[in-house]
Motif scaffolding. Structure first.
Motif, short mmCIF file in Angstrom:
data_model
loop_
_atom_site.label_atom_id
_atom_site.label_comp_id
_atom_site.label_asym_id
_atom_site.label_seq_id
_atom_site.Cartn_x
_atom_site.Cartn_y
_atom_site.Cartn_z
N LEU A 173 25.80 14.04 -8.19
CA LEU A 173 25.33 15.23 -8.88
C LEU A 173 23.82 15.20 -9.05
O LEU A 173 23.11 16.17 -8.78
CB LEU A 173 25.97 15.35 -10.26
N ASP A 174 23.34 14.07 -9.52
CA ASP A 174 21.91 13.91 -9.76
C ASP A 174 21.12 14.03 -8.47
O ASP A 174 20.10 14.73 -8.40
CB ASP A 174 21.65 12.56 -10.43
N ALA A 175 21.60 13.37 -7.41
CA ALA A 175 20.89 13.39 -6.14
C ALA A 175 20.85 14.79 -5.53
O ALA A 175 19.90 15.15 -4.84
CB ALA A 175 21.55 12.42 -5.16
N ALA A 176 21.88 15.60 -5.82
CA ALA A 176 21.95 16.95 -5.26
C ALA A 176 21.13 17.95 -6.08
O ALA A 176 21.01 19.11 -5.68
CB ALA A 176 23.39 17.41 -5.20
N GLY A 177 20.58 17.51 -7.20
CA GLY A 177 19.83 18.42 -8.05
C GLY A 177 20.71 19.36 -8.86
O GLY A 177 20.25 20.40 -9.34
N TRP A 178 21.97 18.98 -9.06
CA TRP A 178 22.90 19.81 -9.83
C TRP A 178 22.89 19.47 -11.31
O TRP A 178 23.65 20.04 -12.08
CB TRP A 178 24.32 19.65 -9.27
N GLY A 179 22.07 18.52 -11.73
CA GLY A 179 22.05 18.13 -13.14
C GLY A 179 23.40 17.61 -13.59
O GLY A 179 23.98 16.72 -12.96
N ASP A 180 23.92 18.21 -14.67
CA ASP A 180 25.25 17.79 -15.14
C ASP A 180 26.36 18.64 -14.55
O ASP A 180 27.53 18.46 -14.87
CB ASP A 180 25.33 17.80 -16.67
N GLY A 181 26.01 19.56 -13.67
CA GLY A 181 27.01 20.44 -13.04
C GLY A 181 27.10 21.79 -13.70
O GLY A 181 27.25 22.80 -13.03
N GLY A 182 27.03 21.80 -15.04
CA GLY A 182 27.04 23.04 -15.79
C GLY A 182 28.17 23.97 -15.41
O GLY A 182 29.29 23.55 -15.12
N GLU A 183 27.87 25.27 -15.39
CA GLU A 183 28.90 26.26 -15.14
C GLU A 183 29.35 26.30 -13.69
O GLU A 183 30.35 26.94 -13.37
CB GLU A 183 28.41 27.64 -15.57
N ARG A 184 28.63 25.62 -12.81
CA ARG A 184 29.03 25.60 -11.40
C ARG A 184 30.16 24.62 -11.13
O ARG A 184 30.74 24.64 -10.04
CB ARG A 184 27.83 25.23 -10.52
#
Length: 358
Positions: free
Chosen positions: A172-183
């Motif tokens: 998640l972190d490497a993809a730039g998605w942060g904590d994932g959130g609503e996605r």
């Protein structure tokens, strides 16, 4: 009190558009979004070097050409996975560099000849590849698109030093998605990994997958024969106990429809006739009880082929022929579920539009 029926449930491409292309391939995922899916669902397993790849199971002889690759013949082995002895080839015995040379094959090739015609065309892909696919599709369509990540055999992988929660958080972190959130929506048949994801700060709803029988493998590992059954999670008390821990449950269609395809009567509706208060709920009663305590309900898997339909919805003689999928899918959506996993996402989109009047 009855919960209002959901008129716009999520349509989730089950392993992509797995009714049209070999599952978990780039083509299957891209096609799912092109056909209108709101989300796609990957199954996550790990390689020997800790890369999360997208496969239905960690045993890959049914979904890749590995059995025909002579250079990997020596990797065939027998393993016990969640109490079941399996013989074949396992992702944890390969590095990503090795797996990336394999090509996907249609798991239901005898049934889905069109999809099987793509055998050998597409490579195995990683979770990080799917992040890119979702991002690109969302940008192209200008709307929120989601990932429903299923964690397969998490306690088994943790036991061999490949903790899926840790690997996923890093991806998640490497993809730039942060904590994932609503996605992001996370789901698993094992509740422990969902707890571990939350503890690591992975965001988004956590959904417990509920099998039709048996008990979660992680709880059997820790509690033996005393492990709670899947049925116990979908009683009135079981659902209440999930509140604050998880955000929903995901159940197979047989918990919503009887074997003849009619709406299943839930225990709540039958208690006047002597059903015990701790009986597992079914049908709209299950959905209503979950909604009443703030939980969502997803269901799997909507498929149009006669083989997967109740007798009342079958048409013609062949197992691969499409039956009255409109009737079958409509009966499922009428229970009020919040999301449906569909092998052919366009069919889910179509029946949702038909039932909602637009």
């Amino acid at each position: 009190m009855s919960h209002p029926r959901t008129h716009h449930p999520l349509v989730i491409g089950h392993r992509g558009a797995s009714g049209y292309r070999p599952e978990h391939t780039r083509s299957a995922y891209e096609l799912a979004f092109a056909l209108g899916a709101d989300a796609v669902e990957p199954d996550l397993v790990a390689t020997r070097d800790g890369v999360l790849v997208l496969r239905h199971e960690n045993e890959i002889s049914g979904t890749t050409d590995v059995a025909h690759r002579t250079e990997f013949a020596g990797r065939r082995t027998t393993r016990e996975i969640d109490g079941v002895a399996l013989t074949g080839w396992f992702t944890e015995d390969f590095t990503w560099a090795e797996l990336s040379t394999l090509r996907a094959t249609e798991r239901l090739g005898a049934l889905r000849h069109t999809s099987a015609s793509f055998d050998g065309r597409y490579p195995v892909i990683r979770l990080r590849d799917l992040f890119d696919i979702v991002d690109r599709a969302a940008d192209e369509r200008g709307r929120l698109l989601r990932l429903v990540a299923e964690f397969k055999h998490a306690s088994y992988f943790a036991g061999i030093g490949l903790p899926l929660d840790e690997l996923f958080a890093a991806e998640l972190d490497a993809a730039g998605w942060g904590d994932g959130g609503e996605r992001l929506i996370s789901e698993a048949f094992e509740p422990t990994v969902l707890d571990e994801l939350a503890a690591r700060g992975v965001g988004g709803p956590k959904v417990l997958l509920v099998e039709g029988a048996g008990s979660p493998a992680d709880l059997v590992r820790s509690g033996g024969s005393g492990a709670p059954s899947y049925d116990s999670f979908v009683t009135d008390a079981g659902l209440r106990a999930l509140v604050g821990r998880f955000d929903g449950v995901s159940v197979g269609v047989p918990r919503l429809l009887d074997a003849d395809g009619a709406a299943a009567r839930g225990a709540s509706a039958a208690r006047g006739g002597g059903a015990p208060a701790d009986a597992p709920l079914r049908g709209a009663a299950l959905v209503d009880a979950a909604h009443a305590v703030g939980l969502t309900v997803f269901t799997w898997t909507l498929r149009p082929e006669n083989k997967f339909l109740a007798a009342r919805f079958r048409r013609g003689k062949g197992k691969s022929a499409w039956g009255d999928w409109q009737g079958a899918f409509g009966a499922v959506l009428a229970t009020g579920v919040d999301g449906v996993f569909v092998d052919q996402p366009d069919l889910g989109v179509e029946i949702r539009a038909e039932l909602s009047g637009g």
